[in-house]
Write an enzyme that holds these catalytic residues in place. Structure first.
Site, short mmCIF file in Angstrom:
data_model
loop_
_atom_site.label_atom_id
_atom_site.label_comp_id
_atom_site.label_asym_id
_atom_site.label_seq_id
_atom_site.Cartn_x
_atom_site.Cartn_y
_atom_site.Cartn_z
N GLY A 128 -2.98 -4.43 -0.67
CA GLY A 128 -4.04 -5.00 0.16
C GLY A 128 -4.88 -6.00 -0.61
O GLY A 128 -4.37 -6.74 -1.44
N ARG A 175 5.76 -10.47 -2.01
CA ARG A 175 6.62 -9.43 -1.40
C ARG A 175 8.09 -9.84 -1.41
O ARG A 175 8.96 -8.98 -1.49
CB ARG A 175 6.16 -9.14 0.03
CG ARG A 175 4.95 -8.23 0.06
CD ARG A 175 4.58 -7.89 1.49
NE ARG A 175 3.55 -6.86 1.52
CZ ARG A 175 3.01 -6.40 2.64
NH1 ARG A 175 3.39 -6.87 3.80
NH2 ARG A 175 2.09 -5.46 2.58
N LYS A 210 -15.78 0.32 3.76
CA LYS A 210 -16.21 1.54 4.45
C LYS A 210 -15.79 2.84 3.77
O LYS A 210 -14.64 2.98 3.35
CB LYS A 210 -15.62 1.54 5.86
CG LYS A 210 -16.13 0.43 6.72
CD LYS A 210 -15.87 0.79 8.17
CE LYS A 210 -15.94 -0.44 9.05
NZ LYS A 210 -14.78 -0.52 9.93
N GLY A 233 -1.80 -0.38 3.25
CA GLY A 233 -1.86 0.85 4.04
C GLY A 233 -0.96 1.94 3.48
O GLY A 233 -1.35 3.11 3.39
C1 3PG Z 1 1.41 -4.50 5.96
O1 3PG Z 1 1.30 -5.70 5.65
O2 3PG Z 1 0.47 -3.70 5.92
C2 3PG Z 1 2.78 -4.00 6.32
O3 3PG Z 1 3.70 -5.04 6.34
C3 3PG Z 1 2.74 -3.30 7.66
O4 3PG Z 1 2.31 -4.18 8.65
P1 3PG Z 1 1.45 -3.64 9.86
O5 3PG Z 1 0.12 -3.22 9.29
O6 3PG Z 1 1.35 -4.77 10.84
O7 3PG Z 1 2.19 -2.46 10.43
#
Ligand code: 3PG
Ligand code: MG
Length: 400
Positions: free
Chosen positions: A352, A38, A199, A375
């Site tokens: 992810g 990142r 899931k 996310g």
């Molecule tokens: C992540 O890693 O999904 C983003 O940096 C957002 O972080 P968070 O899920 O803690 O809001």
């Protein structure tokens, strides 16, 4: 609609507040940064601002300190890693708003970089408190959002602050919106989506939205067990989301309605225990023994998926196809990742765990795009508006 970016504005001599997402994974034992992708991903934005002689103020969150100062989640080690990667000094502040920070900003020279403390040390950040957003805004003349992976959060530093400063997208934000957005709006066909993960519930929105654009949908991972069960197969002790069986049936019907072949595994790897060293067996989906768990897709399924993928010009992959954390159950996931890396097609990997696997296998550069957002990319592909993107103004007509 394209967003205004840093290339559309003058930044020389300006104080530029850049929201990055340097929420990097930290080693549980040593606290060291275990993956700096990142940080690397935002380097083009930061370098550009250095070259154009802006005064750069970086801010990010790290972990989930829940509105309190957590020593282990200070930004200093991240700032240090950035400094190594960019080969320039990066100064740090003990806070992200207030007089001390303001003083540090005041002495910034053109091309200097200051890294603010973790914005989530303040509860006002996640509450999107307007006063806190103003305090952040007061530090700068311009706001740049490069935090695509946090753009699904309505927080002060991702959304609130953009109301008080001229706001533009950074290069990473632009790249993510283009790569992920193209999947939804102008993919080259045939287009396949490979969906895995534990899931069904987490991927309903994704499957529903992708059905409108894809030519094939390939489903693996833990969620495949619920689909198989919905089709009447016995799946042993595998986790089946009982309340989602009807939903799985609905999704299968929806796929038919859209005329999208939805491929499920035809064979699977099963184990009696979900742990390293467990005895595994490859079985057809018609022969899954009781007292066993489906832990991966089988070799025939890998072959089947690869045959379909070979025909495609665009592929989006989101979610592991087995319990990849245990090496014995990772074959399906790893084979598909390797295969994708050999294709000439446009290959986009959702963030992810899929992105982590690709990174860990050293395949990132062989994919067209590996999203930094887990996310966020999921929400985006579900067709949802991301608040941190919505808040950025579009390019003027004559700038496009
Ligand atoms: C992540 O890693 O999904 C983003 O940096 C957002 O972080 P968070 O899920 O803690 O809001
Ligand atoms: Mg997250």
């Amino acid at each position: 609609m394209k967003k205004r970016t840093i290339s559309d504005i003058e930044v020389k001599g300006k104080r530029v507040l850049v929201r990055v997402d340097f929420n990097v994974p930290l080693d549980a034992n040593t606290g060291a940064i275990s993956d700096d992708s990142r940080i690397q991903a935002s380097l083009p934005t930061i370098k550009y601002l250095v070259d154009r002689k802006a005064k750069i103020i970086l801010c990010s969150h790290l972990g989930r300190p829940k509105g309190k100062v957590v020593e282990e989640l200070r930004m200093a080690p991240v700032a240090q890693r950035l400094s190594q990667l960019i080969a320039l000094p990066v100064s740090t502040a003990q806070d992200c708003v207030g007089q001390e920070v303001e003083k540090k900003v005041k002495v910034l020279k053109e091309g200097d970089i200051l890294f603010l403390e973790n914005v989530r040390f303040y509860p006002e950040e996640e509450a999107n408190d307007p006063h806190f957003a103003q305090e952040l805004a007061k530090l700068a003349d311009v706001y740049v959002s490069d935090a695509f992976s946090a753009a699904h959060r309505t927080h002060a530093s991702t959304v609130g602050v953009a109301k008080y400063l001229p706001a533009v997208a950074g290069f990473l934000m632009e790249k993510e919106l283009e790569a992920v957005g193209r999947l939804l709006h102008s993919p080259e066909h045939p287009f396949a989506c490979v969906v895995g993960g534990a899931k069904v519930n987490d991927k309903i929105g994704l499957v529903q939205n992708m059905l409108k654009v894809v030519d094939f949908l390939l489903v693996g991972g833990g969620m495949a067990a619920t689909f198989l069960k919905a089709q009447g197969y016995e799946v042993g002790d595998s986790l089946v989301e009982k309340d989602k069986l009807n939903l799985a049936k609905d999704l299968l019907q929806e796929a038919e309605k859209w005329n999208v072949p939805l491929s499920l595994p035809t064979d699977v790897v099963v184990a009696e225990e979900i742990k390293a060293g467990a005895k595994t067996l490859v079985v057809s989906i018609t022969d899954i023994p009781p007292n066993s768990y489906v832990v991966d897709i089988g070799p025939q399924t890998i072959e089947l998926f690869c045959t379909k993928l070979r025909e495609c010009h665009t592929i989006m992959w989101n979610g592991p196809l087995g319990i990849y954390e245990i090496p014995q159950f990772a074959q399906g996931t790893r084979s598909i990742a390797s295969f994708l890396s050999t294709l000439n097609a446009t290959t986009v990997v959702g963030g992810g765990s899929s992105a982590e696997i690709v990174q860990e296998m050293g395949l990132t550069d062989k994919m067209t795009h590996v999203s930094t957002g887990g996310g966020a990319s999921l929400r985006f592909l579900e067709g949802a508006a991301l608040p941190g993107v919505e808040v950025l103004p579009d390019k003027e007509e004559n700038q496009r």
